[in-house]
Design a protein around this motif. Sequence first.
Motif, PDB file in Angstrom:
ATOM      1  N   ALA A 168       0.685  -1.255  -0.128  1.00 22.34           N
ATOM      2  CA  ALA A 168      -0.411   0.287   0.278  1.00 22.34           C
ATOM      3  C   ALA A 168       0.578   1.456   0.098  1.00 22.34           C
ATOM      4  CB  ALA A 168      -0.905  -0.037   1.213  1.00 22.34           C
ATOM      5  N   ARG A 169       2.002   1.066   1.014  1.00 18.58           N
ATOM      6  CA  ARG A 169       2.910   2.485   0.358  1.00 18.58           C
ATOM      7  C   ARG A 169       4.332   2.671  -0.362  1.00 18.58           C
ATOM      8  NH1 ARG A 169       6.514   1.454   4.363  1.00 18.58           N
ATOM      9  NH2 ARG A 169       7.281   3.335   3.882  1.00 18.58           N
ATOM     10  N   TYR A 170       4.581   1.558  -0.890  1.00 20.20           N
ATOM     11  CA  TYR A 170       5.355   1.591  -2.529  1.00 20.20           C
ATOM     12  C   TYR A 170       4.709   2.028  -3.168  1.00 20.20           C
ATOM     13  CZ  TYR A 170       5.447  -3.854  -2.921  1.00 20.20           C
ATOM     14  OH  TYR A 170       4.953  -5.308  -3.263  1.00 20.20           O
ATOM     15  N   LEU A 171       2.674   1.299  -3.283  1.00 19.23           N
ATOM     16  CA  LEU A 171       2.242   1.816  -4.918  1.00 19.23           C
ATOM     17  C   LEU A 171       1.616   3.056  -4.585  1.00 19.23           C
ATOM     18  CD1 LEU A 171       0.446  -1.957  -4.981  1.00 19.23           C
ATOM     19  CD2 LEU A 171       2.220  -0.869  -6.263  1.00 19.23           C
ATOM     20  N   SER A 172       1.206   3.667  -3.707  1.00 19.86           N
ATOM     21  CA  SER A 172       0.943   5.412  -3.329  1.00 19.86           C
ATOM     22  C   SER A 172       1.962   5.636  -3.757  1.00 19.86           C
ATOM     23  CB  SER A 172       0.361   5.487  -2.047  1.00 19.86           C
ATOM     24  OG  SER A 172       0.518   4.620  -0.587  1.00 19.86           O
ATOM     25  N   GLY A 173       3.409   5.509  -2.927  1.00 17.38           N
ATOM     26  CA  GLY A 173       4.165   6.587  -2.777  1.00 17.38           C
ATOM     27  C   GLY A 173       3.924   7.791  -1.677  1.00 17.38           C
ATOM     28  N   GLU A 174       2.658   7.075  -0.278  1.00 16.66           N
ATOM     29  CA  GLU A 174       2.801   7.841  -0.168  1.00 16.66           C
ATOM     30  C   GLU A 174       2.851   7.237   1.913  1.00 16.66           C
ATOM     31  OE1 GLU A 174      -1.134  10.273  -0.122  1.00 16.66           O
ATOM     32  OE2 GLU A 174      -1.658   8.778  -1.866  1.00 16.66           O
TER      33      GLU A 174
ATOM     34  N   HIS B 271      -7.357  -0.723   7.928  1.00 23.60           N
ATOM     35  CA  HIS B 271      -7.644   0.009   7.093  1.00 23.60           C
ATOM     36  C   HIS B 271      -7.194   1.576   6.780  1.00 23.60           C
ATOM     37  CE1 HIS B 271     -10.274   1.628   4.196  1.00 23.60           C
ATOM     38  NE2 HIS B 271     -10.160   2.652   4.774  1.00 23.60           N
ATOM     39  N   LEU B 272      -6.041   1.922   6.084  1.00 27.00           N
ATOM     40  CA  LEU B 272      -5.476   2.515   6.111  1.00 27.00           C
ATOM     41  C   LEU B 272      -5.799   4.031   5.536  1.00 27.00           C
ATOM     42  CD1 LEU B 272      -2.395   0.865   5.087  1.00 27.00           C
ATOM     43  CD2 LEU B 272      -2.663   1.181   7.592  1.00 27.00           C
ATOM     44  N   LYS B 273      -4.858   5.070   5.283  1.00 28.43           N
ATOM     45  CA  LYS B 273      -6.673   6.027   5.114  1.00 28.43           C
ATOM     46  C   LYS B 273      -4.847   7.241   4.823  1.00 28.43           C
ATOM     47  CE  LYS B 273      -9.913   9.684   4.920  1.00 28.43           C
ATOM     48  NZ  LYS B 273     -10.685  10.737   5.961  1.00 28.43           N
ATOM     49  N   PHE B 274      -4.933   7.818   3.259  1.00 31.55           N
ATOM     50  CA  PHE B 274      -4.269   8.124   2.636  1.00 31.55           C
ATOM     51  C   PHE B 274      -3.752  10.055   2.289  1.00 31.55           C
ATOM     52  CE2 PHE B 274       0.300   4.824   3.004  1.00 31.55           C
ATOM     53  CZ  PHE B 274      -1.207   3.719   3.049  1.00 31.55           C
ATOM     54  N   PRO B 275      -2.588  10.618   3.256  1.00 31.56           N
ATOM     55  CA  PRO B 275      -3.249  12.530   2.846  1.00 31.56           C
ATOM     56  C   PRO B 275      -4.318  12.182   1.074  1.00 31.56           C
ATOM     57  CG  PRO B 275      -1.515  12.394   2.917  1.00 31.56           C
ATOM     58  CD  PRO B 275      -1.283  10.545   2.940  1.00 31.56           C
ATOM     59  N   SER B 276      -3.453  12.121   0.168  1.00 29.84           N
ATOM     60  CA  SER B 276      -4.507  12.352  -1.099  1.00 29.84           C
ATOM     61  C   SER B 276      -6.115  12.332  -1.114  1.00 29.84           C
ATOM     62  CB  SER B 276      -3.803  11.568  -2.065  1.00 29.84           C
ATOM     63  OG  SER B 276      -3.322  10.294  -2.075  1.00 29.84           O
TER      64      SER B 276
ATOM     65  N   LYS C 112       8.774  11.990   7.255  1.00 32.72           N
ATOM     66  CA  LYS C 112      10.231  12.225   6.666  1.00 32.72           C
ATOM     67  C   LYS C 112       9.635  11.669   5.075  1.00 32.72           C
ATOM     68  CE  LYS C 112      13.681  12.338   8.981  1.00 32.72           C
ATOM     69  NZ  LYS C 112      14.776  11.825   9.438  1.00 32.72           N
ATOM     70  N   LYS C 113       9.501  12.250   3.675  1.00 34.13           N
ATOM     71  CA  LYS C 113       9.811  11.532   3.116  1.00 34.13           C
ATOM     72  C   LYS C 113      10.273  10.531   2.693  1.00 34.13           C
ATOM     73  CE  LYS C 113       6.412  12.985  -0.688  1.00 34.13           C
ATOM     74  NZ  LYS C 113       5.762  12.249  -0.153  1.00 34.13           N
ATOM     75  N   LEU C 114      10.004   9.242   1.997  1.00 37.52           N
ATOM     76  CA  LEU C 114      10.872   8.055   1.984  1.00 37.52           C
ATOM     77  C   LEU C 114      10.848   8.111   0.829  1.00 37.52           C
ATOM     78  CD1 LEU C 114       9.844   5.668   4.176  1.00 37.52           C
ATOM     79  CD2 LEU C 114      11.646   6.471   4.573  1.00 37.52           C
ATOM     80  N   ASP C 115      10.805   8.428  -0.049  1.00 37.63           N
ATOM     81  CA  ASP C 115      10.459   9.232  -1.573  1.00 37.63           C
ATOM     82  C   ASP C 115      11.656   8.386  -2.374  1.00 37.63           C
ATOM     83  OD1 ASP C 115       8.046   9.325  -2.240  1.00 37.63           O
ATOM     84  OD2 ASP C 115       7.526  10.696  -2.974  1.00 37.63           O
ATOM     85  N   ALA C 116      13.093   9.593  -1.398  1.00 44.64           N
ATOM     86  CA  ALA C 116      13.881   8.880  -2.049  1.00 44.64           C
ATOM     87  C   ALA C 116      14.841   7.828  -2.093  1.00 44.64           C
ATOM     88  CB  ALA C 116      15.236   9.849  -0.878  1.00 44.64           C
TER      89      ALA C 116
END
Length: 351
Positions: free
Chosen positions: A190-196, A224-229, A345-349
């Motif tokens: 859920a985290r790596y597919l959304s990037g959130e 259940h997880l709710k993301f910022p977008s 903190k963003k993990l996108d890097a």
Amino acid sequence: ERVGWAIVGLGHLSLEELLPAFGQSKRNKLVALVSGDRAKAQAVAKQYGVPDKGLYDYKTFDRLKDNPDVQVVYIVLPNSMHAEYTVRAAQAGKHVFCEKPMANTVAECQQMIDACKKADRKLGIAYRLQYEPHHRALIRMARDKELGTLKLFTADNGQNQGEPNQWRHKKALAGGGALPDVGIYCLNAARYLSGEEPIEVHGFSHSTPNDPRFKEVDEHFAFHLKFPSGFQANCTTSYSTHETKRMRLMGSDGWADMDPAFSYGGLRLRIATKSKAFPKADDTVERSFSQTSQFAREMDHFARCVQENTVPHTPGEEGLADMRIIEALYRSAREGRTVKLEAPKKLDAFR
Ligand code: NAD
């Protein structure tokens, strides 16, 4: 020159998957084994050509320091032991690759990150699917908006854990039940597919009364997880269902389905998008990629980071991010309420 690895713990994953994966690895060689069972270690060493001087037990572990052939120590022990052996490996001057879940608490994850930083060693967490071609293709599609705006994700990962007297059923060793062991794949996807990163989570735990396997740990966990977008993920995980390992990512313009999604091989990815020729129909395609060893892939990636001095794709911070959510989910289940999380903190890097 291939990177030398020590495998710590000769259980199912090591014997059945990791040791054979060295045969497919392009950058690694097996040079040491750590086991409490000398006879087993000797038999395995003979099979894989590990020299006698590469055999250690848990007491002599710290002498890895004096073995220059070992550059990476791979921790494949029960979850509660990951932190201690990661810290000791870093103190012995070795890079550390550690199985998921990274540890049993956020505090332990932080200790592991700090110890590796202090020793100036790399730390990677073994999220094999983040190196797997079907998952990588789907991440790319999601980033390129090929499914439109991402809206919803559902995932289920369950298996029937038979043997009651194993460490997986002891809270002190496993940390929890189905959630940290197999549910973590749904959470991580859920985290790596959304990037959130999720900002609100809700979990429901259940264990059948009187089933000896689930006295201490959860049998099922739904979350259940709710993301910022506004993207939401709805997942289940179980220790008492016959293998179900599937997921579906839903966007405004299409969906992607993977079943199985979380197994070691045989993954199947189907994608449906609105047909250009027939506006009321969907084009559904199956996309297939190489299914070579996921374990060889992740180990080769980590070896390359060591050789080229780069940050691993799934560093300690990635394991800590999941652990933070797992802790919040257990709190939610205990207290019967939704738990809010601060945006980290963003993990996108790293993605
Ligand atoms: P296992 O029970 O088969 O092996 C664990 C090993 O640790 C055994 O050899 C055991 O002798 C040894 N050990 C040392 N001290 C121990 C102690 N105090 N209590 C119990 N065992 C002890 O487990 P496994 O399935 O190989 O799992 C090991 C790790 O690998 C776990 O963290 C697990 O989550 C992870 N894992 C990951 C995957 C994956 O797909 N990435 C798959 C399976 C397991």
